[in-house]
Scaffold this motif. Structure first.
Motif, PDB file in Angstrom:
ATOM      1  N   GLY A  50       0.765  -1.240   0.000  1.00  0.00           N
ATOM      2  CA  GLY A  50       0.000   0.000   0.000  1.00  0.00           C
ATOM      3  C   GLY A  50       0.791   1.282   0.000  1.00  0.00           C
ATOM      4  O   GLY A  50       0.204   2.372   0.071  1.00  0.00           O
ATOM      5  N   PHE A  51       2.132   1.207  -0.098  1.00  0.00           N
ATOM      6  CA  PHE A  51       2.936   2.427  -0.184  1.00  0.00           C
ATOM      7  C   PHE A  51       3.130   2.774  -1.660  1.00  0.00           C
ATOM      8  O   PHE A  51       3.940   2.153  -2.352  1.00  0.00           O
ATOM      9  N   VAL A  52       2.388   3.749  -2.128  1.00  0.00           N
ATOM     10  CA  VAL A  52       2.445   4.099  -3.546  1.00  0.00           C
ATOM     11  C   VAL A  52       3.604   5.028  -3.868  1.00  0.00           C
ATOM     12  O   VAL A  52       4.026   5.133  -5.022  1.00  0.00           O
ATOM     13  N   ASP A  53       4.122   5.714  -2.862  1.00  0.00           N
ATOM     14  CA  ASP A  53       5.228   6.657  -3.042  1.00  0.00           C
ATOM     15  C   ASP A  53       6.482   6.024  -2.442  1.00  0.00           C
ATOM     16  O   ASP A  53       6.614   5.918  -1.218  1.00  0.00           O
ATOM     17  N   ALA A  54       7.420   5.595  -3.302  1.00  0.00           N
ATOM     18  CA  ALA A  54       8.616   4.899  -2.842  1.00  0.00           C
ATOM     19  C   ALA A  54       9.467   5.771  -1.920  1.00  0.00           C
ATOM     20  O   ALA A  54      10.039   5.286  -0.934  1.00  0.00           O
ATOM     21  N   ALA A  55       9.576   7.047  -2.235  1.00  0.00           N
ATOM     22  CA  ALA A  55      10.389   7.942  -1.407  1.00  0.00           C
ATOM     23  C   ALA A  55       9.774   8.103  -0.021  1.00  0.00           C
ATOM     24  O   ALA A  55      10.483   8.098   0.998  1.00  0.00           O
ATOM     25  N   HIS A  56       8.452   8.243   0.032  1.00  0.00           N
ATOM     26  CA  HIS A  56       7.765   8.341   1.326  1.00  0.00           C
ATOM     27  C   HIS A  56       7.957   7.061   2.135  1.00  0.00           C
ATOM     28  O   HIS A  56       8.210   7.114   3.347  1.00  0.00           O
ATOM     29  N   PHE A  57       7.865   5.917   1.460  1.00  0.00           N
ATOM     30  CA  PHE A  57       8.076   4.648   2.147  1.00  0.00           C
ATOM     31  C   PHE A  57       9.474   4.581   2.746  1.00  0.00           C
ATOM     32  O   PHE A  57       9.653   4.174   3.905  1.00  0.00           O
ATOM     33  N   SER A  58      10.463   4.955   1.968  1.00  0.00           N
ATOM     34  CA  SER A  58      11.839   4.885   2.455  1.00  0.00           C
ATOM     35  C   SER A  58      12.037   5.753   3.691  1.00  0.00           C
ATOM     36  O   SER A  58      12.684   5.339   4.658  1.00  0.00           O
ATOM     37  N   ARG A  59      11.459   6.960   3.680  1.00  0.00           N
ATOM     38  CA  ARG A  59      11.591   7.846   4.838  1.00  0.00           C
ATOM     39  C   ARG A  59      10.882   7.265   6.062  1.00  0.00           C
ATOM     40  O   ARG A  59      11.414   7.289   7.174  1.00  0.00           O
ATOM     41  N   ALA A  60       9.672   6.737   5.841  1.00  0.00           N
ATOM     42  CA  ALA A  60       8.910   6.177   6.954  1.00  0.00           C
ATOM     43  C   ALA A  60       9.608   4.950   7.527  1.00  0.00           C
ATOM     44  O   ALA A  60       9.661   4.758   8.752  1.00  0.00           O
ATOM     45  N   PHE A  61      10.165   4.117   6.663  1.00  0.00           N
ATOM     46  CA  PHE A  61      10.857   2.909   7.112  1.00  0.00           C
ATOM     47  C   PHE A  61      12.094   3.269   7.925  1.00  0.00           C
ATOM     48  O   PHE A  61      12.339   2.701   9.004  1.00  0.00           O
ATOM     49  N   LYS A  62      12.864   4.227   7.437  1.00  0.00           N
ATOM     50  CA  LYS A  62      14.079   4.614   8.153  1.00  0.00           C
ATOM     51  C   LYS A  62      13.751   5.240   9.502  1.00  0.00           C
ATOM     52  O   LYS A  62      14.457   5.016  10.494  1.00  0.00           O
ATOM     53  N   ALA A  63      12.673   6.017   9.560  1.00  0.00           N
ATOM     54  CA  ALA A  63      12.267   6.613  10.834  1.00  0.00           C
ATOM     55  C   ALA A  63      11.869   5.536  11.841  1.00  0.00           C
ATOM     56  O   ALA A  63      12.114   5.674  13.049  1.00  0.00           O
ATOM     57  N   ALA A  64      11.274   4.450  11.350  1.00  0.00           N
ATOM     58  CA  ALA A  64      10.820   3.388  12.244  1.00  0.00           C
ATOM     59  C   ALA A  64      11.935   2.450  12.660  1.00  0.00           C
ATOM     60  O   ALA A  64      11.997   2.018  13.819  1.00  0.00           O
ATOM     61  N   TYR A  65      12.844   2.123  11.718  1.00  0.00           N
ATOM     62  CA  TYR A  65      13.825   1.071  11.985  1.00  0.00           C
ATOM     63  C   TYR A  65      15.278   1.532  11.935  1.00  0.00           C
ATOM     64  O   TYR A  65      16.194   0.713  12.010  1.00  0.00           O
ATOM     65  N   GLU A  66      15.485   2.826  11.795  1.00  0.00           N
ATOM     66  CA  GLU A  66      16.822   3.414  11.852  1.00  0.00           C
ATOM     67  C   GLU A  66      17.752   2.874  10.770  1.00  0.00           C
ATOM     68  O   GLU A  66      18.970   2.817  10.944  1.00  0.00           O
ATOM     69  N   ALA A  67      17.179   2.441   9.665  1.00  0.00           N
ATOM     70  CA  ALA A  67      17.950   1.993   8.507  1.00  0.00           C
ATOM     71  C   ALA A  67      17.038   2.082   7.301  1.00  0.00           C
ATOM     72  O   ALA A  67      15.822   1.903   7.414  1.00  0.00           O
ATOM     73  N   SER A  68      17.625   2.371   6.156  1.00  0.00           N
ATOM     74  CA  SER A  68      16.814   2.400   4.945  1.00  0.00           C
ATOM     75  C   SER A  68      16.397   0.973   4.604  1.00  0.00           C
ATOM     76  O   SER A  68      17.014   0.007   5.070  1.00  0.00           O
ATOM     77  N   PRO A  69      15.354   0.793   3.782  1.00  0.00           N
ATOM     78  CA  PRO A  69      14.954  -0.570   3.413  1.00  0.00           C
ATOM     79  C   PRO A  69      16.093  -1.382   2.804  1.00  0.00           C
ATOM     80  O   PRO A  69      16.272  -2.556   3.121  1.00  0.00           O
ATOM     81  N   SER A  70      16.880  -0.772   1.945  1.00  0.00           N
ATOM     82  CA  SER A  70      18.001  -1.490   1.314  1.00  0.00           C
ATOM     83  C   SER A  70      19.061  -1.857   2.342  1.00  0.00           C
ATOM     84  O   SER A  70      19.616  -2.964   2.315  1.00  0.00           O
ATOM     85  N   GLU A  71      19.374  -0.933   3.250  1.00  0.00           N
ATOM     86  CA  GLU A  71      20.352  -1.218   4.296  1.00  0.00           C
ATOM     87  C   GLU A  71      19.847  -2.325   5.211  1.00  0.00           C
ATOM     88  O   GLU A  71      20.618  -3.208   5.623  1.00  0.00           O
ATOM     89  N   TYR A  72      18.574  -2.277   5.515  1.00  0.00           N
ATOM     90  CA  TYR A  72      17.955  -3.281   6.402  1.00  0.00           C
ATOM     91  C   TYR A  72      18.075  -4.666   5.760  1.00  0.00           C
ATOM     92  O   TYR A  72      18.463  -5.635   6.415  1.00  0.00           O
ATOM     93  N   ARG A  73      17.738  -4.738   4.484  1.00  0.00           N
ATOM     94  CA  ARG A  73      17.815  -6.030   3.782  1.00  0.00           C
ATOM     95  C   ARG A  73      19.256  -6.517   3.713  1.00  0.00           C
ATOM     96  O   ARG A  73      19.537  -7.700   3.956  1.00  0.00           O
ATOM     97  N   ALA A  74      20.201  -5.640   3.386  1.00  0.00           N
ATOM     98  CA  ALA A  74      21.598  -6.042   3.258  1.00  0.00           C
ATOM     99  C   ALA A  74      22.178  -6.496   4.587  1.00  0.00           C
ATOM    100  O   ALA A  74      22.994  -7.438   4.641  1.00  0.00           O
ATOM    101  N   ALA A  75      21.760  -5.873   5.690  1.00  0.00           N
ATOM    102  CA  ALA A  75      22.303  -6.206   7.003  1.00  0.00           C
ATOM    103  C   ALA A  75      21.875  -7.586   7.476  1.00  0.00           C
ATOM    104  O   ALA A  75      22.487  -8.156   8.366  1.00  0.00           O
ATOM    105  N   ARG A  76      20.804  -8.130   6.860  1.00  0.00           N
ATOM    106  CA  ARG A  76      20.350  -9.447   7.258  1.00  0.00           C
ATOM    107  C   ARG A  76      21.413 -10.492   6.982  1.00  0.00           C
ATOM    108  O   ARG A  76      21.517 -11.506   7.640  1.00  0.00           O
TER     109      ARG A  76
END
Length: 318
Positions: free
Chosen positions: A292-318
């Motif tokens: 349901g996130f239609v705006d990729a940039a908004h999603f990235s900002r919201a994700f980083k605010a919640a998890y202290e890492a960008s989505p790509s960084e979060y995935r890579a750190a796994r």
């Protein structure tokens, strides 16, 4: 909102304690700070096998008689709150929290909250499976789960017949948690536990409290429609034949807002997909759009605010 999680799966670790002091150290390292005592500390023995992934930690614990206490002083030292679900596999135990007491026999489940004092008393050798996870990982308000602390949930009837065998098998197959499918297994356990909690609270029964039942239907509706870009307070209210003002009031009573709840649930589903090896080749934007996130940039900002890492960084750190 959630804080930065443990991204890498923990390896299966076994700790053998040949005395109370060793066991106390192992317990504090694996769980939260606890006060541990035993009538015969010098002959105390304990074995802990543990593994975890995505903030869910599972422990197969065997020990001789002892008492565990979570005191207000120890609680004050921590900065995170967890639920712990205990499944008795052998022996018996007594759980005390929130003015309630539960005597647990093999096959019994119980939940307790590390943000409030509790005691566990074991008068004989025992074995238990413990699932510990941050409170935000299940889609039920904390105050509702608080009604179930130190309440015995039988594994011999109802949904217990489904959940207990699953957790029992995890106890003897903890190496799978540390593998590539660990996140799926761990979240399946949480989904089953959430379902049991809902049943115990009467949220899925016709005779449930109307106010509580309405909130459960609304939360379920939101989860079913997270992928829809049209999901909004207006659409949710219309689907349940209430005003948007009434809807906002319901969520305000629980200390949140409709939009915050939707965003949190969407972020949680995105986070799970980013950890899932089945979606390793799927672009981050596609995962965001799926929930349901239609705006990729908004999603990235919201994700980083919640998890202290960008989505790509979060995935890579796994």
């Amino acid at each position: 909102m959630p804080v930065s999680p443990t991204l890498r799966p923990e390896r299966l670790a076994t700790t053998v304690s040949r005395g109370l002091s060793e066991f106390r150290t192992a317990v504090n390292d694996s769980f939260v700070p606890l006060q541990v005592s035993a009538g015969q500390p010098d002959v105390f023995r304990g074995v802990m096998r543990g593994a975890g992934v995505d903030e869910v930690h599972l422990t197969d614990l065997r020990a001789t008689a002892h008492t565990v206490e979570r005191t207000p002083e120890l609680i004050a030292r921590g900065d995170r709150d967890f639920f712990k679900v205990s499944l008795m596999l052998s022996g018996t135990g007594l759980l005390i929290q929130d003015g309630r007491e539960a005597v647990l026999a093999p096959g019994d489940l119980a939940v307790y909250d590390t943000s409030r004092p509790y005691s566990l008393v074991f008068d004989e050798d025992f074995r238990s499976m413990i699932v510990m996870f941050p409170r935000h990982l299940i889609a039920l308000p904390t105050d509702l789960v608080g009604e179930l602390t130190a309440v015995r949930i039988s594994g011999s009837d109802g949904l217990g017949l489904v959940v207990v065998p699953y957790l029992s098998q995890l106890a003897v197959n903890l190496d799978q948690i540390a593998g590539t499918t660990g996140a799926r297994l761990a979240h399946s356990a949480l989904d089953l536990v959430t379902t049991v909690f809902s049943r115990e609270l009467g949220l899925d029964e016709n005779g449930a409290d109307p106010h509580r039942a309405l909130m459960q239907r609304i939360r379920a509706h939101i989860d079913r429609n997270l992928a829809s870009a049209d999901l909004s307070p207006a659409s949710i209210a219309a689907a349940h034949f209430i005003s948007t003002r009434h809807l906002h009031g319901l969520f305000q009573e629980q200390g949140t807002t409709v939009s915050t709840w939707i965003r949190t649930r969407r972020l949680e589903q995105c986070r799970r997909d980013l950890l899932d090896p089945l979606y390793a080749d799927r672009p981050v934007a596609a995962i965001a759009a799926r929930w349901g996130f239609v705006d990729a940039a908004h999603f990235s900002r919201a994700f980083k605010a919640a998890y202290e890492a960008s989505p790509s960084e979060y995935r890579a750190a796994r």
